[in-house]
Design a protein around this motif. Structure first.
Motif, short mmCIF file in Angstrom:
data_model
loop_
_atom_site.label_atom_id
_atom_site.label_comp_id
_atom_site.label_asym_id
_atom_site.label_seq_id
_atom_site.Cartn_x
_atom_site.Cartn_y
_atom_site.Cartn_z
N THR A 47 0.83 -1.20 0.00
CA THR A 47 0.00 0.00 0.00
C THR A 47 0.87 1.25 0.00
OG1 THR A 47 -0.09 0.21 2.41
CG2 THR A 47 -1.75 -1.22 1.34
N GLN A 48 0.23 2.37 -0.28
CA GLN A 48 0.95 3.64 -0.23
C GLN A 48 1.50 3.88 1.18
OE1 GLN A 48 -1.38 7.18 -1.14
NE2 GLN A 48 -0.06 8.35 0.24
N GLU A 49 0.70 3.59 2.20
CA GLU A 49 1.13 3.80 3.58
C GLU A 49 2.35 2.96 3.91
OE1 GLU A 49 -1.96 3.27 2.59
OE2 GLU A 49 -2.79 5.26 2.94
N GLN A 50 2.36 1.72 3.43
CA GLN A 50 3.50 0.85 3.69
C GLN A 50 4.76 1.35 2.98
OE1 GLN A 50 1.58 -2.74 2.29
NE2 GLN A 50 1.39 -3.57 4.39
N ALA A 51 4.59 1.83 1.76
CA ALA A 51 5.72 2.35 1.00
C ALA A 51 6.31 3.58 1.69
CB ALA A 51 5.29 2.69 -0.43
N VAL A 52 5.43 4.47 2.15
CA VAL A 52 5.88 5.69 2.82
C VAL A 52 6.59 5.35 4.13
CG1 VAL A 52 5.11 7.79 4.00
CG2 VAL A 52 4.18 7.19 1.75
N ALA A 53 6.01 4.42 4.88
CA ALA A 53 6.60 4.03 6.17
C ALA A 53 7.99 3.45 5.97
CB ALA A 53 5.68 3.03 6.88
N LYS A 54 8.15 2.64 4.94
CA LYS A 54 9.46 2.04 4.69
C LYS A 54 10.49 3.10 4.33
CE LYS A 54 11.79 -1.65 2.21
NZ LYS A 54 11.63 -2.90 1.47
N LEU A 55 10.08 4.06 3.52
CA LEU A 55 11.01 5.13 3.13
C LEU A 55 11.42 5.97 4.34
CD1 LEU A 55 9.27 6.19 -0.19
CD2 LEU A 55 11.55 5.18 0.01
N ARG A 56 10.48 6.29 5.18
CA ARG A 56 10.81 7.08 6.39
C ARG A 56 11.75 6.31 7.31
NH1 ARG A 56 7.62 11.70 6.65
NH2 ARG A 56 5.49 11.58 5.81
N GLU A 57 11.55 4.98 7.38
CA GLU A 57 12.42 4.17 8.23
C GLU A 57 13.84 4.10 7.68
OE1 GLU A 57 12.82 -0.48 9.78
OE2 GLU A 57 11.11 0.14 8.57
N LEU A 58 13.94 3.95 6.36
CA LEU A 58 15.27 3.83 5.74
C LEU A 58 16.00 5.16 5.65
CD1 LEU A 58 14.40 1.37 2.84
CD2 LEU A 58 15.92 0.90 4.77
N PHE A 59 15.23 6.24 5.48
CA PHE A 59 15.83 7.56 5.35
C PHE A 59 15.26 8.47 6.45
CE2 PHE A 59 15.76 5.68 1.13
CZ PHE A 59 17.06 5.87 0.69
N PRO A 60 15.88 8.46 7.64
CA PRO A 60 15.36 9.24 8.77
C PRO A 60 15.19 10.73 8.44
CG PRO A 60 17.06 7.73 9.49
CD PRO A 60 17.05 7.66 8.01
N ALA A 61 15.93 11.22 7.47
CA ALA A 61 15.82 12.63 7.10
C ALA A 61 14.43 12.96 6.59
CB ALA A 61 16.87 12.98 6.05
N LEU A 62 13.67 11.95 6.16
CA LEU A 62 12.34 12.17 5.60
C LEU A 62 11.24 12.19 6.67
CD1 LEU A 62 12.50 9.88 2.43
CD2 LEU A 62 12.64 12.38 2.51
N LYS A 63 11.61 12.00 7.92
CA LYS A 63 10.56 11.90 8.96
C LYS A 63 9.77 13.20 9.09
CE LYS A 63 13.42 13.13 13.01
NZ LYS A 63 14.60 13.61 12.25
N ASP A 64 10.40 14.34 8.79
CA ASP A 64 9.70 15.62 8.88
C ASP A 64 9.25 16.14 7.52
OD1 ASP A 64 10.08 15.76 11.66
OD2 ASP A 64 12.11 16.56 11.38
N ALA A 65 9.45 15.34 6.48
CA ALA A 65 9.04 15.76 5.14
C ALA A 65 7.56 15.45 4.93
CB ALA A 65 9.88 15.06 4.10
N LYS A 66 6.91 16.25 4.10
CA LYS A 66 5.50 16.05 3.78
C LYS A 66 5.37 15.48 2.38
CE LYS A 66 3.84 19.81 6.73
NZ LYS A 66 3.08 21.09 6.76
N ILE A 67 4.32 14.71 2.16
CA ILE A 67 4.07 14.13 0.83
C ILE A 67 3.20 15.10 0.04
CG2 ILE A 67 3.07 12.19 -0.42
CD1 ILE A 67 3.52 10.51 2.12
N SER A 68 3.68 15.51 -1.10
CA SER A 68 2.92 16.43 -1.94
C SER A 68 2.16 15.70 -3.04
CB SER A 68 3.85 17.47 -2.58
OG SER A 68 4.82 16.82 -3.40
N ASN A 69 2.63 14.51 -3.37
CA ASN A 69 1.98 13.78 -4.46
C ASN A 69 2.36 12.31 -4.37
OD1 ASN A 69 2.02 12.68 -7.46
ND2 ASN A 69 0.58 14.38 -7.42
N ALA A 70 1.41 11.44 -4.65
CA ALA A 70 1.67 10.00 -4.69
C ALA A 70 0.94 9.41 -5.89
CB ALA A 70 1.23 9.33 -3.40
N GLN A 71 1.65 8.65 -6.68
CA GLN A 71 1.06 8.04 -7.87
C GLN A 71 1.46 6.57 -7.95
OE1 GLN A 71 2.75 10.63 -10.87
NE2 GLN A 71 0.80 11.67 -11.14
N ILE A 72 0.60 5.78 -8.51
CA ILE A 72 0.95 4.38 -8.75
C ILE A 72 0.90 4.15 -10.26
CG2 ILE A 72 -1.42 3.50 -8.49
CD1 ILE A 72 -0.07 1.03 -7.10
N GLY A 73 1.96 3.59 -10.79
CA GLY A 73 2.04 3.38 -12.24
C GLY A 73 3.20 2.47 -12.57
#
Length: 782
Positions: free
Chosen positions: A66-92
Motif C-alpha cells: 500500500t501507499q502507507e507501507q511504502a511511505v513508512a518504509k522510506l521514512r524508516e530507511l531515510f530518517p531525514a524524511l521523517k519531517d518531510a511532507k508528501i505532496s503527491n503520490a502516484q501508482i504506475g
C-alpha cells in the motif's frame, strides 16, 4: 557498466545516446495522470503510465504494497524524511526508460521546509515486491558538516551499503550482487562533505547484467543519501552458452582489427593535442553472441561480414563558400544560410534565436535558431519545432533537425510535395547526399569520405528516407571518432545534419610515417582484452534508423583486462600507450610516487596523491622539495575543493582575469579562485612567480574568507614579536596563519620571503583540511 568503458564510442553510438537523452529531457517530469484519480488527505493519488514508446497501463489492483507501507518504509530507511511532507503520490509503471512492463511502482513526491525555503525530493517503491527503487536526498541533507577525516572509511561505508540493500531490496540476495570496482575514479574532494558511491551489478542465473544495477551513496557519517535500483524487467535467456569461451576467443582474435587514426587527446575536457596512433576498429569491440558465435552491433544485429568501405567524394558543382567579411553574421544572414540547404516546414515561424559561444571552441560564436508552429516553443506540449545551428563567423551550418522533438524516422510531419516530384531511388539518394555535403561542409571533397556500409544500410525503415555517414580525414589518414551525418526524406530533402566536429583541427600536425607496424600494435592490443560471459542489454534507444526494442542477450563481451585504465591508443611513433581521456577526478591508481617514501611529509603527500591534487610525472616523481609557484598553489586548493574545477572555465567566455591571460597554464586555477572569491577579480597577480611564505599567508586568509579578521590582527603580538616583523607587509595575514598553526616561525623569525616547497605546501594544505568542522564557515566551498 564495466563492458561499456572499454568500447571506443563512435559518432553513430553517441548520436543514439544523445537522442535518448534528448527524449528523456523532453518528457514530462511527473507521471501522466489517468482518468481515474482521487484525493486523500490532500494528497493526489493517481494511476498512471510510465515513460517510453511501449508504456503499459498500470493496474493498481495488482499492488501488494500500500501507499502507507511504502511511505513508512522510506521514512524508516531515510530518517531525514521523517519531517518531510508528501505532496503527491502516484501508482504506475514508473519513470524508468525503457519501461519495465512487469513493475508496478509507487512514486512519492516529498516536500521539506526550512524557514521560508522549500525543497523537493522523489522516491519510488515497487508496489509488488516492496523494494525501494530510488530515493535521492539533495540539499540540505547533503550539506553535512565538513570535517576530516570522515567518521566512516570507504570499507566501512561499503558494509553499510550492503546492509542497506538487504533491507531496502529484500527480494535480492547478497549473492546476487557484484561490486563494480572503479578505482580509477576519485569521487570525493578533500574539502567538503565526503561521499562514497558504490555500484553493484545484479546477477541473474549467476551472470552479471550491466543493465540491471544498484547504486548507493553513503556520506562520511555513514548515512545513505542516494539509492537507485534499475531493472528493465526483460526476459533473460539461459545462462548456458552454445559457443564455448575458447571458440569465442578464437572468433574475437581472428576478427580483431586496428586502424591508423589521428586521435584527439583530451585535457581538462577539451582537445589538448592529437596523436597519430593505432586504434581498435569499432567492429572489433562488438560483443559475440554466445548462442550463434556471431559478432553483434549495438542494436543487436549481426555485424556485416565485410568491412566498411570509405569512398572519395567527387567535387560538386556547388560547394560551400565561407563568409570572409570578418564580421559575425546577423540572424537574418544565418537564417538565409539554413534555407539555402534545407526546407523549413510550412507555417513555422522563427521564434527563437540566440548568439552564444560554441561549447567546443570558446573563441567561436554560433547562432542557435528555432522555428515553431506556435508563438512560443516550450517543452510543455511538444510543439512542432525545427532547429539549426550556424557558425556565426563562417556561415557553416553545424546542425539541422527538421523535427527537434521527434526522431526523423518516426516523425508524422508531412511537407507539401511539388507536383511531379518522385521519390528517390537508393542510387539517386546517394547522389543527392553527396551534392548536399559539398554545399554544407567546407572542403568536403578533400576532407571527407563516404562510409559505404553496403546493402540497404542507408535505407531507413518503411521507406521513410536515407542516411549517410562521412568520415573526416587529415593528410589522407582518418580522424578518430569524427563523423558527419546526413538524413534525407524519401524525396531528397534534408531531415537531419550533424557536424559536431573538433574545433581544434589546427592542432593536428602532419606526422612521419609510423615506426610501429600494424602487426606490432595488434599484438599489444590483443594482450589487453579479455572476453567475459555476461548478459547484455541490446536496444532500448533510438539507433541510427529507428527505435530498437530492448532485449537481453547472452554474450561474450570484450573488456580491458585492467579495468583501472582509461581508454588508450598505441602511439604509432613510440609504441607507447597514450591516454586519450583525462576523466573527471581521474587519479593515479597507485597513489604512490617513487620519491615520497621516507620523506618528512610522506603522509601528507600520499594523501594529496590519493585525491589527485598532485600527480607524479612520467618517471613517477613529484619532487617534494621543489619550490612551487603561486599558480601551483591555486591549482592545489582548487583541486582539493573541486577535482574537476577546470570544467567551469571551459563552459564560459575566456578572457583575461586578475591580470592573467587565457593562454597561461595557470589561467583555469586563477579563474576558479576568482569565481570562489579567493582572489579579487581586479587584482593583478603573477602566477608563474615562486610562492613566498608571506604570499601564502595572504592567499590562505582569502581562501578561508578571513581577510577582514586578518586586517584586525595587523598589530597582534604573534607577528610583532618576530625579529623580522619590519620586513612583513601583510602582518595580519601572517598573524592569522601562525595563530591557526599553519605556519610557524624559526629562531624568532618568520622569513616572509622564503619560498614554499611542494612538501611544505602539502603539509599546510592538509592542516587546512583538518580544520574543517572547526571553523564557523565551510572551508574551500562556495
Amino acid at each position: 557498466m564495466k563492458n561499456d568503458r572499454n568500447q571506443f564510442i563512435h559518432q553513430t553510438t553517441k548520436a543514439a545516446l544523445i537522442t535518448t537523452v534528448a527524449l528523456a529531457l523532453m518528457l514530462p517530469g511527473g507521471l501522466a495522470a489517468a482518468d481515474a484519480s482521487y484525493s486523500s488527505q490532500g494528497i493526489v493519488v493517481s494511476a498512471s503510465a510510465g515513460l517510453g514508446a511501449a508504456a503499459a497501463t498500470a493496474d493498481p489492483d495488482k499492488a501488494k504494497v500500500t501507499q502507507e507501507q511504502a511511505v513508512a518504509k522510506l521514512r524508516e530507511l531515510f530518517p531525514a524524511l521523517k519531517d518531510a511532507k508528501i505532496s503527491n503520490a502516484q501508482i504506475g509503471t514508473g519513470n524508468s526508460y525503457p519501461v519495465n512492463p512487469n513493475q508496478l511502482v509507487w512514486s512519492i513526491q516529498w516536500e521539506y521546509q526550512i524557514g521560508s525555503a522549500g525543497y523537493g525530493f522523489s522516491s519510488e517503491v515497487d508496489a509488488i515486491t516492496g523494494d525501494v527503487i530510488s530515493t535521492y536526498l539533495y540539499f540540505p541533507f547533503m550539506q553535512a558538516d565538513n570535517y576530516y577525516p570522515p567518521k566512516v572509511s570507504r570499507a566501512e561505508a561499503l558494509e553499510k551499503a550492503r546492509s542497506f540493500i538487504a533491507v531496502a531490496a529484500p527480494s535480492l540476495k547478497n549473492s546476487e550482487l557484484e561490486l563494480e570496482e572503479n578505482t580509477w575514479m576519485n569521487e570525493s574532494a578533500l574539502f567538503g562533505p565526503v561521499q562514497y558511491s558504490f555500484s553493484f551489478m545484479l546477477l541473474t542465473n549467476g551472470l552479471p547484467s550491466p543493465s540491471d544495477s544498484i547504486r548507493v551513496t553513503v556520506d562520511g557519517n555513514g548515512n545513505i543519501i542516494q539509492f537507485n535500483k534499475s531493472s528493465f524487467g526483460l526476459e533473460y535467456p539461459s545462462a548456458k552458452p552454445a559457443v564455448s569461451k575458447e571458440q569465442a576467443e578464437k572468433k574475437f582474435k581472428e576478427g580483431f582489427d586496428i586502424g591508423l587514426y589521428y586521435t584527439p587527446v583530451y585535457k581538462k575536457g577539451v582537445v589538448d593535442s592529437w596523436v597519430l596512433g593505432w586504434r581498435a576498429q569499432e567492429e572489433a569491440l562488438y560483443a559475440i553472441d554466445a548462442q550463434t558465435g556471431k559478432r553483434i552491433d549495438y542494436e543487436g544485429k549481426e555485424a556485416a561480414a565485410t568491412p566498411v568501405v570509405y569512398e572519395a567524394i567527387p567535387a560538386g558543382k556547388e560547394v560551400f563558400q565561407p563568409v570572409n567579411t570578418g564580421k559575425e553574421l546577423t540572424v537574418e544572414e544565418a537564417v538565409k544560410r539554413v534555407k539555402q540547404v534545407a526546407t523549413i516546414p510550412v507555417n513555422r515561424k522563427l521564434v527563437w534565436q540566440t548568439l552564444s559561444t560554441n561549447y567546443q571552441n570558446s573563441k567561436q560564436k554560433v547562432w542557435s535558431l528555432a522555428w515553431s508552429d506556435t508563438a512560443e516553443a516550450a517543452f510543455s506540449g511538444m510543439p512542432g519545432r525545427t532547429y539549426a545551428e550556424v557558425n556565426a563567423t563562417t556561415g557553416e551550418v553545424i546542425q539541422f533537425q527538421v523535427e527537434q522533438y521527434a526522431y526523423p524516422a518516426d516523425s508524422k510531419t508531412t511537407q507539401p510535395i511539388a507536383a511531379g516530384t518522385k521519390k528517390l531511388s537508393q542510387a539517386d539518394a546517394k547522389k543527392q547526399a553527396i551534392q548536399l555535403i559539398n554545399r554544407l561542409y567546407n572542403g568536403a571533397g578533400s576532407n571527407l569520405k563516404l562510409a559505404e556500409h553496403g546493402g540497404t544500410w542507408s535505407v531507413l525503415p518503411e521507406g521513410k528516407g536515407y542516411r549517410y555517414q562521412f568520415l573526416r580525414y587529415f593528410d589522407g589518414i582518418p580522424v578518430s571518432n569524427s563523423t558527419v551525418s546526413i538524413e534525407l526524406d524519401s524525396y531528397g530533402r534534408l531531415r537531419t545534419y550533424t557536424n559536431y566536429g573538433y574545433s581544434d583541427f589546427a592542432l593536428i600536425t602532419k606526422q612521419p610515417a609510423p615506426v610501429v607496424t600494424k602487426a606490432e600494435a595488434l599484438q599489444k592490443y590483443l594482450s589487453t582484452y579479455i572476453l567475459k560471459l555476461q548478459y547484455s542489454l541490446i536496444g532500448g534507444t533510438y539507433g541510427a534508423s529507428a527505435y530498437v526494442e530492448p532485449k537481453i542477450k547472452l554474450v561474450y563481451a570484450p573488456q580491458q583486462a585492467d579495468m583501472s585504465k582509461p581508454y588508450e591508443v598505441v602511439n604509432a611513433q613510440t609504441g607507447n600507450w597514450v591516454s586519450v581521456y583525462e576523466m573527471y577526478g581521474q587519479v593515479n591508481t597507485s597513489a604512490n610516487a617513487v620519491d615520497v617514501k621516507g620523506h618528512a611529509a610522506e603522509q601528507q603527500l600520499t594523501e594529496l596523491l590519493k585525491y589527485g591534487v598532485i600527480t607524479p610525472d612520467a618517471d613517477g616523481k613529484v619532487y617534494p622539495d621543489q619550490e612551487i609557484t603561486v599558480g601551483e598553489w591555486l591549482n592545489f586548493i582548487a583541486k582539493a575543493s573541486t577535482p574537476y574545477y577546470t570544467q567551469y572555465s571551459n563552459m564560459q567566455d575566456r578572457k583575461t582575469i586578475a591580470g592573467v591571460s587565457t593562454d597561461s597554464p595557470y589561467y583555469d586555477a586563477v579563474n576558479f579562485a576568482v569565481s570562489r572569491s579567493w582572489l579579487d577579480k581586479d587584482a593583478v597577480i603573477k602566477p608563474e612567480d615562486k610562492l613566498t611564505r608571506e604570499e601564502l599567508a595572504v592567499l590562505v586568509s582569502s581562501f578561508l574568507k578571513y581577510s577582514k579578521i586578518a586586517a584586525f590582527l595587523g598589530n597582534d603580538n604573534t607577528v610583532t614579536s618576530f625579529s623580522d616583523s619590519a620586513s612583513i607587509t601583510n602582518k595580519g595575514a601572517v598573524a592569522l596563519v601562525v595563530r591557526l598553526g599553519l605556519l610557524q616561525g624559526e629562531n624568532g623569525k618568520f622569513n616572509p620571503q622564503q619560498h614554499i616547497t611542494k612538501a611544505q605546501a602539502a603539509s599546510i594544505l592538509m592542516k587546512l583540511v583538518e580544520l574543517q568542522g572547526k571553523t564557523d564557515q565551510p572551508i574551500g566551498q562556495q
